[in-house]
Write a protein that holds these residues in place. Sequence first.
Motif, PDB file in Angstrom:
ATOM      1  N   GLU A 193       8.361  14.442  -4.552  1.00  0.00           N
ATOM      2  CA  GLU A 193       6.935  14.713  -4.557  1.00  0.00           C
ATOM      3  C   GLU A 193       6.313  14.083  -3.312  1.00  0.00           C
ATOM      4  OE1 GLU A 193       5.941  13.067  -8.326  1.00  0.00           O
ATOM      5  OE2 GLU A 193       5.901  10.988  -7.625  1.00  0.00           O
ATOM      6  N   ASP A 194       5.147  14.573  -2.938  1.00  0.00           N
ATOM      7  CA  ASP A 194       4.440  13.963  -1.814  1.00  0.00           C
ATOM      8  C   ASP A 194       2.956  13.866  -2.123  1.00  0.00           C
ATOM      9  OD1 ASP A 194       3.542  16.682  -1.175  1.00  0.00           O
ATOM     10  OD2 ASP A 194       5.481  16.940  -0.204  1.00  0.00           O
ATOM     11  N   PHE A 195       2.279  13.008  -1.360  1.00  0.00           N
ATOM     12  CA  PHE A 195       0.889  12.663  -1.650  1.00  0.00           C
ATOM     13  C   PHE A 195       0.015  12.721  -0.398  1.00  0.00           C
ATOM     14  CE2 PHE A 195       3.425  10.610  -4.874  1.00  0.00           C
ATOM     15  CZ  PHE A 195       2.663  10.667  -6.039  1.00  0.00           C
ATOM     16  N   VAL A 196      -1.213  13.178  -0.592  1.00  0.00           N
ATOM     17  CA  VAL A 196      -2.294  12.968   0.354  1.00  0.00           C
ATOM     18  C   VAL A 196      -3.389  12.208  -0.400  1.00  0.00           C
ATOM     19  CG1 VAL A 196      -1.774  14.964   1.784  1.00  0.00           C
ATOM     20  CG2 VAL A 196      -3.312  15.224  -0.184  1.00  0.00           C
ATOM     21  N   HIS A 197      -4.422  11.761   0.310  1.00  0.00           N
ATOM     22  CA  HIS A 197      -5.426  10.930  -0.349  1.00  0.00           C
ATOM     23  C   HIS A 197      -6.232  11.724  -1.385  1.00  0.00           C
ATOM     24  CE1 HIS A 197      -9.099   8.389  -0.752  1.00  0.00           C
ATOM     25  NE2 HIS A 197      -8.140   7.486  -0.873  1.00  0.00           N
ATOM     26  N   ALA A 198      -6.678  11.015  -2.411  1.00  0.00           N
ATOM     27  CA  ALA A 198      -7.380  11.634  -3.529  1.00  0.00           C
ATOM     28  C   ALA A 198      -8.656  12.354  -3.109  1.00  0.00           C
ATOM     29  CB  ALA A 198      -7.698  10.577  -4.582  1.00  0.00           C
ATOM     30  N   ALA A 228      -2.903  12.173   6.845  1.00  0.00           N
ATOM     31  CA  ALA A 228      -1.776  11.334   6.443  1.00  0.00           C
ATOM     32  C   ALA A 228      -1.101  11.907   5.199  1.00  0.00           C
ATOM     33  CB  ALA A 228      -2.260   9.906   6.161  1.00  0.00           C
ATOM     34  N   MET A 229       0.216  11.718   5.130  1.00  0.00           N
ATOM     35  CA  MET A 229       0.986  12.139   3.960  1.00  0.00           C
ATOM     36  C   MET A 229       2.059  11.106   3.661  1.00  0.00           C
ATOM     37  SD  MET A 229       3.169  15.648   3.233  1.00  0.00           S
ATOM     38  CE  MET A 229       4.819  14.965   3.490  1.00  0.00           C
ATOM     39  N   LEU A 230       2.329  10.888   2.398  1.00  0.00           N
ATOM     40  CA  LEU A 230       3.388   9.987   1.945  1.00  0.00           C
ATOM     41  C   LEU A 230       4.385  10.794   1.131  1.00  0.00           C
ATOM     42  CD1 LEU A 230       2.987   6.415   0.521  1.00  0.00           C
ATOM     43  CD2 LEU A 230       4.329   8.094  -0.757  1.00  0.00           C
ATOM     44  N   SER A 231       5.672  10.731   1.501  1.00  0.00           N
ATOM     45  CA  SER A 231       6.706  11.472   0.768  1.00  0.00           C
ATOM     46  C   SER A 231       7.547  10.515  -0.067  1.00  0.00           C
ATOM     47  CB  SER A 231       7.587  12.275   1.736  1.00  0.00           C
ATOM     48  OG  SER A 231       8.322  11.424   2.595  1.00  0.00           O
ATOM     49  N   GLU A 232       7.852  10.932  -1.291  1.00  0.00           N
ATOM     50  CA  GLU A 232       8.687  10.174  -2.229  1.00  0.00           C
ATOM     51  C   GLU A 232       9.974  10.962  -2.431  1.00  0.00           C
ATOM     52  OE1 GLU A 232       8.299   7.249  -3.534  1.00  0.00           O
ATOM     53  OE2 GLU A 232       6.164   6.753  -3.709  1.00  0.00           O
ATOM     54  N   ASN A 233      11.042  10.494  -1.790  1.00  0.00           N
ATOM     55  CA  ASN A 233      12.263  11.287  -1.658  1.00  0.00           C
ATOM     56  C   ASN A 233      13.308  10.929  -2.714  1.00  0.00           C
ATOM     57  OD1 ASN A 233      11.775  12.776   1.070  1.00  0.00           O
ATOM     58  ND2 ASN A 233      11.054  10.688   1.382  1.00  0.00           N
ATOM     59  N   GLY A 234      12.985  11.267  -3.955  1.00  0.00           N
ATOM     60  CA  GLY A 234      13.894  11.020  -5.055  1.00  0.00           C
ATOM     61  C   GLY A 234      13.651   9.685  -5.732  1.00  0.00           C
ATOM     62  N   PHE A 235      14.311   9.479  -6.884  1.00  0.00           N
ATOM     63  CA  PHE A 235      14.149   8.274  -7.697  1.00  0.00           C
ATOM     64  C   PHE A 235      15.405   7.422  -7.615  1.00  0.00           C
ATOM     65  CE2 PHE A 235      10.721  10.807  -9.137  1.00  0.00           C
ATOM     66  CZ  PHE A 235       9.808   9.969  -9.775  1.00  0.00           C
ATOM     67  N   ILE A 236      15.241   6.208  -7.092  1.00  0.00           N
ATOM     68  CA  ILE A 236      16.380   5.327  -6.831  1.00  0.00           C
ATOM     69  C   ILE A 236      17.047   4.857  -8.119  1.00  0.00           C
ATOM     70  CG2 ILE A 236      15.147   3.106  -6.831  1.00  0.00           C
ATOM     71  CD1 ILE A 236      16.619   2.472  -4.183  1.00  0.00           C
TER      72      ILE A 236
END
Length: 226
Positions: free
Chosen positions: A91-96, A141-149
């Motif tokens: 999943e990835d995120f931008v600001h609310a 800006a974007m934040l990417s979450e590349n899988g669950f550790i």
Amino acid sequence: MLKLYLDPGHGGSDPGAIGNGLQEKNLNLDIALRIRDLLVNNYNDVSVRMSRTTDVTRSLNERTNDANAWGASFYLSIHINSFNGAASGYEDFVHASVSDTSQTARYQDILHEEIVKLNNLSDRGKKKADFHVLRESNMPAMLSENGFIDNGSDAAKMKDSNWRQRVAQGHVNGLVRAFGLTTKSDTHRVIVDGTQIGAFQDDQNVLDAVKKHLNSANRIIIEKVD
């Protein structure tokens, strides 16, 4: 000119998420360095500044202040997720506060599409949050979450350097599309079983990429970029 501020999350005294013998800070840095190298080696009109290139501690304020002072045109933060061992995927995120019709949302649409093509993770979608690096950065800006550790299946992929290269390439493909980057001359794409896993100027890098997949791939194509 794309001025990319590339932020491998955590580092130093802050390991980030931990699971399955892995530390998030190390994965974030590995993927980010691969993104940097792919961009600067193969594309014109791109400059990359990183919040860290080694395992050092940097505060969130230091990261966003650095990006703002440099005048970055895009802020990309690389992360790995963690929840309860059962959750998985990308999943990835931008600001609310970002509008769905904004330039930032358009960049997210493009990067998300290209990343999920290559990462072999379930798609958890495009999201919004009030993360510091998204809120305090003056540029899109974007934040990417590349899988669950802490998920066994996701973590097994994270341990594979070829997978991390594909994740990096997905981010790069998104940036290329979003910012209209053009390739340097004499660049060759390496396409494995229908998926581009890299684009390289150096002949040895082309050969190394082929060698990595030679025993597992059904078809490898080397294609010169016009």
